[in-house]
Design a protein around this motif. Structure first.
Motif, PDB file in Angstrom:
ATOM      1  N   ARG A 196     -22.101 -47.605   5.061  1.00 39.25           N
ATOM      2  CA  ARG A 196     -22.297 -46.849   6.298  1.00 39.25           C
ATOM      3  C   ARG A 196     -23.016 -47.702   7.338  1.00 39.25           C
ATOM      4  NH1 ARG A 196     -26.581 -44.545   8.297  1.00 39.25           N
ATOM      5  NH2 ARG A 196     -27.728 -44.450   6.336  1.00 39.25           N
TER       6      ARG A 196
ATOM      7  N   GLN B 152     -25.512 -41.010   9.418  1.00 43.15           N
ATOM      8  CA  GLN B 152     -25.155 -40.073   8.356  1.00 43.15           C
ATOM      9  C   GLN B 152     -24.372 -38.902   8.933  1.00 43.15           C
ATOM     10  OE1 GLN B 152     -28.934 -39.113   6.550  1.00 43.15           O
ATOM     11  NE2 GLN B 152     -28.778 -40.793   5.097  1.00 43.15           N
TER      12      GLN B 152
ATOM     13  N   GLN C   2     -26.017 -36.517   2.616  1.00 48.68           N
ATOM     14  CA  GLN C   2     -27.263 -37.203   2.266  1.00 48.68           C
ATOM     15  C   GLN C   2     -27.481 -37.224   0.754  1.00 48.68           C
ATOM     16  OE1 GLN C   2     -30.051 -34.981   4.642  1.00 48.68           O
ATOM     17  NE2 GLN C   2     -29.818 -36.345   6.407  1.00 48.68           N
TER      18      GLN C   2
ATOM     19  N   GLU D  41     -25.437 -39.971  -0.624  1.00 46.23           N
ATOM     20  CA  GLU D  41     -25.990 -41.280  -0.289  1.00 46.23           C
ATOM     21  C   GLU D  41     -27.234 -41.593  -1.124  1.00 46.23           C
ATOM     22  OE1 GLU D  41     -27.751 -43.111   3.717  1.00 46.23           O
ATOM     23  OE2 GLU D  41     -25.591 -42.684   3.847  1.00 46.23           O
TER      24      GLU D  41
END
Length: 64
Positions: A9, A16, A31, A34
């Motif tokens: 990313r 995000q 999130q 991630e």
């Protein structure tokens, strides 16, 4: 599960929120993916790989 989602990313210069919006998922859910506290469905994993211009295998390396 350790992922490389954040790495890809950042390389793509995306936030995000931008990735979550492109994948049509909530930012909070993204999130979790991630940070490694959640695992996306196959469909979402494929979407994330396309958005981040990589493969699912690169985002989720084999931990052997």
């Amino acid at each position: 599960m350790k992922t490389k989602i954040a790495e890809y990313r950042k390389k793509a210069h995306l936030t995000q929120k931008q990735v979550a919006d492109a994948a049509r998922i909530a930012e909070q859910l993204y999130q979790r993916y991630e940070y490694g506290t959640g695992i996306p469905s196959v469909t979402v994993g494929i979407k994330l790989a396309k958005i981040l211009k990589t493969t699912v295998e690169e985002l989720y390396p084999d931990e052997e």
